[in-house]
Enzyme design. Sequence first.
Site: not given
Ligand SMILES: *Cc1c(COP(=O)(O)O)cnc(C)c1O
Length: 426
Positions: A21, A150, A247, A276
């Site tokens: 960003y 997100y 997610d 992550k």
């Molecule tokens: C960080 C994140 C993503 C995206 O993962 P990247 O490896 O950065 O593409 C998707 N969903 C959630 C909840 C996240 O915290």
Amino acid sequence: MPDLPVSELLELDRRHVWHPYGPMPGRVEPLVVESASGVRLQLAEGSGELVDGMSSWWSAIHGYNHPVLNEAAREQLGRMSHVMFGGLTHEPAVRLAKLLVDMSPDGLEHVFLADSGSVSVEVAVKMCLQYWRSLGRSGKQRLLTWRGGYHGDTWQPMSVCDPEGGMHELWSGVLPRQVFVDAPPAEYEESYAEQLRSAIERHADELAAVIVEPVVQGAGGMRFHSPAYLRVLREACDAHDVLLVFDEIATGFGRTGALFAAEHAAVTPDVMCVGKALTGGYMTMAATLCTSRVADGISQGEVPVLAHGPTFMGNPLAASVACASIELLLGQDWLGEVKRIEAGLRDGLAPALEIPGVKDVRVLGAIGVVQLDHAVDMKAATDAAVREGVWLRPFRDLIYTMPPYVTGDADVARIARAVCAAAREG
Ligand SMILES: *Cc1c(COP(=O)(O)O)cnc(C)c1O
């Protein structure tokens, strides 16, 4: 490798390198990290070291330069760092898939290994759309989510990020238009549960899936909500033929005090994304898990395959470190460590409530958040944390921390002091 003088490195960085960003050329000078070990980042040219309060964005749960993870990488490097996954397979990927199936909520049986969190969300969405297509219901292609979320920076994930904090205005007319409901309240409210149910019912014919971050909304605003809403979503999705995607890219691997946040509600989603912390912060890898219902549906379609296959799918180097990281996690009292950090953050962040301009202080598992009543002055807040010897990366109105699980009590206290200092100065 020749060492670049720091001044030259920063000048080249500013001129040529995009940061997350960031503008081009860069306007804020980043810190140069030379190495990292345990919970400490070593800065270049004798600028000292910082205790890491960020786990490199939720990922480095075991800290840096960990002997067990290093050994796993070295050992795999001696065999092969990569081979294509089309027509070939290998033990690291298969072992990782089995570990994920065994540790995730019951019913998730099949694993797609992707190369980043955003891609794993793209794959999750593709799975859901393709599932309904296979069943002859191709009208079901929209997603429903709650605000404040997100899910990543590629197109489908962006379309379900919070429309205000995200980049929706910039991309209106380009992004797929999804269905949004209000952000979930922290506590259970029947009227909000009813709002979820009726939105799902009303849009059922066009909805492929509901996608949410369970229990903790991360980069969309660091908000926590009652796990009871996950049961509401599960029941409403079942009642109206809609798939449910969790997610867990930020929440997975123990961060909230459960191995996966879905466990707080004893709910199994149809599709789940992890990323992550999957490789303990060593390499980029993510995974999309699904139930047999979803996999069978896709496999009975006109195109009976999941049409996705990244070049670096199942990367053996990342997969073996991921296996080692998961075994390291499960082989220790991870819950005890997360609870210990939770208690330390509760103690250490309590004084923040007295700071003028602080709106809320909240802690869940190894996550501590101080929310201001104004936008953070990034530079002032970061500098204040650095003066306390701690690395933090605030955003919007939030100063927050999610330290590595190996952070000792004294360092947790120090991180909390730095969060308070950042709140005071920011
Ligand atoms: C960080 C994140 C993503 C995206 O993962 P990247 O490896 O950065 O593409 C998707 N969903 C959630 C909840 C996240 O915290």
